[in-house]
Design an enzyme around this catalytic site. Structure first.
Site, PDB file in Angstrom:
ATOM      1  N   ASP A   7       0.872  -1.158   0.000  1.00 24.46           N
ATOM      2  CA  ASP A   7       0.000   0.000   0.000  1.00 24.46           C
ATOM      3  C   ASP A   7       0.924   1.228   0.000  1.00 24.46           C
ATOM      4  O   ASP A   7       2.109   1.116   0.342  1.00 24.46           O
ATOM      5  CB  ASP A   7      -0.880  -0.024   1.252  1.00 24.46           C
ATOM      6  CG  ASP A   7      -1.743   1.205   1.352  1.00 24.46           C
ATOM      7  OD1 ASP A   7      -2.320   1.619   0.334  1.00 24.46           O
ATOM      8  OD2 ASP A   7      -1.838   1.775   2.466  1.00 24.46           O
ATOM      9  N   ASP A   9      -0.259   5.122   0.661  1.00 24.24           N
ATOM     10  CA  ASP A   9      -0.610   6.150   1.656  1.00 24.24           C
ATOM     11  C   ASP A   9      -0.638   5.545   3.061  1.00 24.24           C
ATOM     12  O   ASP A   9      -1.432   4.650   3.334  1.00 24.24           O
ATOM     13  CB  ASP A   9      -1.993   6.726   1.332  1.00 24.24           C
ATOM     14  CG  ASP A   9      -2.028   7.413  -0.036  1.00 24.24           C
ATOM     15  OD1 ASP A   9      -1.137   8.225  -0.301  1.00 24.24           O
ATOM     16  OD2 ASP A   9      -2.946   7.124  -0.818  1.00 24.24           O
ATOM     17  N   THR A  15       1.162  10.186   3.647  1.00 23.98           N
ATOM     18  CA  THR A  15       0.238  10.998   2.856  1.00 23.98           C
ATOM     19  C   THR A  15      -1.226  10.799   3.256  1.00 23.98           C
ATOM     20  O   THR A  15      -2.086  11.555   2.810  1.00 23.98           O
ATOM     21  CB  THR A  15       0.412  10.658   1.367  1.00 23.98           C
ATOM     22  OG1 THR A  15       0.549   9.231   1.269  1.00 23.98           O
ATOM     23  CG2 THR A  15       1.643  11.308   0.778  1.00 23.98           C
ATOM     24  N   LYS A  44      -9.938   5.434   4.559  1.00 23.29           N
ATOM     25  CA  LYS A  44      -8.580   4.930   4.315  1.00 23.29           C
ATOM     26  C   LYS A  44      -8.613   3.723   3.393  1.00 23.29           C
ATOM     27  O   LYS A  44      -9.353   2.775   3.647  1.00 23.29           O
ATOM     28  CB  LYS A  44      -7.925   4.524   5.637  1.00 23.29           C
ATOM     29  CG  LYS A  44      -7.039   5.597   6.227  1.00 23.29           C
ATOM     30  CD  LYS A  44      -6.195   5.027   7.340  1.00 23.29           C
ATOM     31  CE  LYS A  44      -5.686   6.122   8.238  1.00 23.29           C
ATOM     32  NZ  LYS A  44      -5.095   5.578   9.464  1.00 23.29           N
ATOM     33  N   SER A 113      -1.799   0.287  -4.567  1.00 21.75           N
ATOM     34  CA  SER A 113      -2.491   1.430  -3.968  1.00 21.75           C
ATOM     35  C   SER A 113      -3.787   1.721  -4.703  1.00 21.75           C
ATOM     36  O   SER A 113      -3.862   1.555  -5.917  1.00 21.75           O
ATOM     37  CB  SER A 113      -1.588   2.663  -4.038  1.00 21.75           C
ATOM     38  OG  SER A 113      -2.307   3.818  -3.635  1.00 21.75           O
ATOM     39  N   ALA A 114      -4.783   2.193  -3.946  1.00 23.07           N
ATOM     40  CA  ALA A 114      -6.060   2.612  -4.551  1.00 23.07           C
ATOM     41  C   ALA A 114      -5.913   3.978  -5.215  1.00 23.07           C
ATOM     42  O   ALA A 114      -6.822   4.448  -5.898  1.00 23.07           O
ATOM     43  CB  ALA A 114      -7.134   2.679  -3.474  1.00 23.07           C
ATOM     44  N   LYS A 144     -10.595  -1.846  -2.773  1.00 23.81           N
ATOM     45  CA  LYS A 144     -10.475  -2.447  -1.439  1.00 23.81           C
ATOM     46  C   LYS A 144     -11.791  -2.170  -0.697  1.00 23.81           C
ATOM     47  O   LYS A 144     -12.333  -1.072  -0.872  1.00 23.81           O
ATOM     48  CB  LYS A 144      -9.305  -1.805  -0.672  1.00 23.81           C
ATOM     49  CG  LYS A 144      -7.954  -1.972  -1.375  1.00 23.81           C
ATOM     50  CD  LYS A 144      -6.867  -1.138  -0.692  1.00 23.81           C
ATOM     51  CE  LYS A 144      -5.592  -1.107  -1.543  1.00 23.81           C
ATOM     52  NZ  LYS A 144      -4.505  -0.317  -0.966  1.00 23.81           N
ATOM     53  N   GLU A 168      -0.172  -3.000   4.710  1.00 27.60           N
ATOM     54  CA  GLU A 168      -1.328  -2.095   4.721  1.00 27.60           C
ATOM     55  C   GLU A 168      -1.518  -1.400   6.067  1.00 27.60           C
ATOM     56  O   GLU A 168      -1.183  -1.961   7.107  1.00 27.60           O
ATOM     57  CB  GLU A 168      -2.590  -2.922   4.485  1.00 27.60           C
ATOM     58  CG  GLU A 168      -3.120  -2.884   3.076  1.00 27.60           C
ATOM     59  CD  GLU A 168      -3.738  -1.560   2.652  1.00 27.60           C
ATOM     60  OE1 GLU A 168      -3.938  -0.675   3.518  1.00 27.60           O
ATOM     61  OE2 GLU A 168      -4.028  -1.408   1.465  1.00 27.60           O
ATOM     62  N   ASP A 169      -2.107  -0.195   6.009  1.00 22.10           N
ATOM     63  CA  ASP A 169      -2.447   0.514   7.250  1.00 22.10           C
ATOM     64  C   ASP A 169      -3.968   0.678   7.407  1.00 22.10           C
ATOM     65  O   ASP A 169      -4.409   1.336   8.341  1.00 22.10           O
ATOM     66  CB  ASP A 169      -1.795   1.909   7.275  1.00 22.10           C
ATOM     67  CG  ASP A 169      -2.402   2.841   6.246  1.00 22.10           C
ATOM     68  OD1 ASP A 169      -2.742   2.359   5.145  1.00 22.10           O
ATOM     69  OD2 ASP A 169      -2.553   4.040   6.537  1.00 22.10           O
TER      70      ASP A 169
HETATM   71  C1  BG6 Z   1      -5.805   5.393  -0.856  1.00 20.48           C
HETATM   72  C2  BG6 Z   1      -6.085   6.311   0.316  1.00 20.48           C
HETATM   73  O1  BG6 Z   1      -4.475   5.019  -0.848  1.00 20.48           O
HETATM   74  O2  BG6 Z   1      -6.097   6.074  -2.068  1.00 20.48           O
HETATM   75  C3  BG6 Z   1      -7.514   6.844   0.252  1.00 20.48           C
HETATM   76  O3  BG6 Z   1      -5.897   5.576   1.508  1.00 20.48           O
HETATM   77  C4  BG6 Z   1      -7.772   7.503  -1.098  1.00 20.48           C
HETATM   78  O4  BG6 Z   1      -7.712   7.757   1.305  1.00 20.48           O
HETATM   79  C5  BG6 Z   1      -7.437   6.523  -2.216  1.00 20.48           C
HETATM   80  O5  BG6 Z   1      -9.128   7.907  -1.194  1.00 20.48           O
HETATM   81  C6  BG6 Z   1      -7.610   7.142  -3.602  1.00 20.48           C
HETATM   82  O6  BG6 Z   1      -6.624   8.115  -3.786  1.00 20.48           O
HETATM   83  P1  BG6 Z   1      -6.582   9.191  -4.948  1.00 20.48           P
HETATM   84  O7  BG6 Z   1      -5.205   9.761  -4.815  1.00 20.48           O
HETATM   85  O8  BG6 Z   1      -6.796   8.468  -6.246  1.00 20.48           O
HETATM   86  O9  BG6 Z   1      -7.665  10.180  -4.679  1.00 20.48           O
HETATM   87 MG    MG Z   2      -3.011   3.265   3.246  1.00 22.71          MG
END
Ligand code: BG6
Ligand code: MG
Length: 218
Positions: A7, A9, A15, A44, A113-114, A144, A168-169
């Site tokens: 992950d 963020d 971040t 999150k 990462s999402a 997720k 992951e957090d």
């Molecule tokens: C995740 C974060 O990594 O990314 C979420 O934990 C965030 O808080 C998601 O909504 C989507 O991120 P982004 O940068 O595409 O808006």
């Molecule tokens: Mg995270």
């Protein structure tokens, strides 16, 4: 242990706080309302669109699709402004050492990462060349807590997810790693991340040897 699915963020860089700051600003500017701390965990690991749904649902507000899209874009602009000064100094403690040791042991690294901002953030942190792959969250069907992004991240490095650890957090992220059949390593508190197979309180406590031992005992 052939692959590590990271992950971003809250695991690689701090971040996660900026995401929620940007949401708070958006809600203040548009509706003159505050968001409680508890809502942070619910956003999150959750995609931008799904996070906005969670927030509007909490506020009891519905908006037309056009305004929804504009708000999501505005949040991202605020978030990107908060990231402007990000450098390699913002990589969380313990992560550079962990990455180095994983690479020494031939473990392939993949980003799960999402965030659509993943490549931009890795670039700012000076980690773009360190990762073997970055899974594209726009290409997976479900975010997720569904396993999709972790399965995609494993597939991008050509490793079976059963042979990977996931770091992951977030509550949603640990659920996703478990569902993908990878070995979940949580960074955070047992109150939230009790479902992680190995749990450490912060990134400084992530040690390659301990992760490998826990992996062997799984
Ligand atoms: C995740 C974060 O990594 O990314 C979420 O934990 C965030 O808080 C998601 O909504 C989507 O991120 P982004 O940068 O595409 O808006
Ligand atoms: Mg995270």
């Amino acid at each position: 242990m052939k692959g590590a699915l990271f992950d971003l963020d809250g695991v690689i860089a701090d971040t996660a706080v900026y995401h929620f700051q940007a949401w708070r600003k958006l809600v203040k500017d548009h509706f003159d309302r505050e968001l409680p701390d508890e809502l942070e965990e619910k956003t999150k690991g959750v995609s931008r669109v799904d996070s906005l749904k969670v927030i509007l649902n909490y506020l009891g507000i519905t908006v037309p699709q056009e305004q929804f899209d504009a708000m999501a874009a505005e949040k991202n602009e605020a978030y990107r402004r908060l990231l402007a000064g990000l450098t390699s100094a913002d990589i969380l403690p313990g992560i550079p050492e962990l990455i180095t040791q994983m690479k020494e042991h031939g473990v392939k690294l993949s980003l799960a990462s999402a965030s659509m901002n993943g490549p931009f953030i890795l670039e700012k942190l000076g980690l773009s060349d360190t990762f073997d792959a970055i899974a594209d969250p726009s290409k997976v069907a479900a975010g997720k807590p569904a396993p999709d992004i972790f399965l995609e991240a494993a597939s991008e490095i050509g490793v079976d997810s059963d042979d990977c650890v996931g770091l992951e957090d977030s509550v949603a992220g640990i659920t996703a790693i478990n569902a993908a059949g990878a070995f979940s390593v949580g960074v955070g508190s047992p109150n939230e991340l009790g479902h992680a197979k190995l749990l450490v309180p912060n990134t400084a406590a992530l040690h390659f040897d301990e992760i490998e031992q826990a992996w062997e005992r799984r």
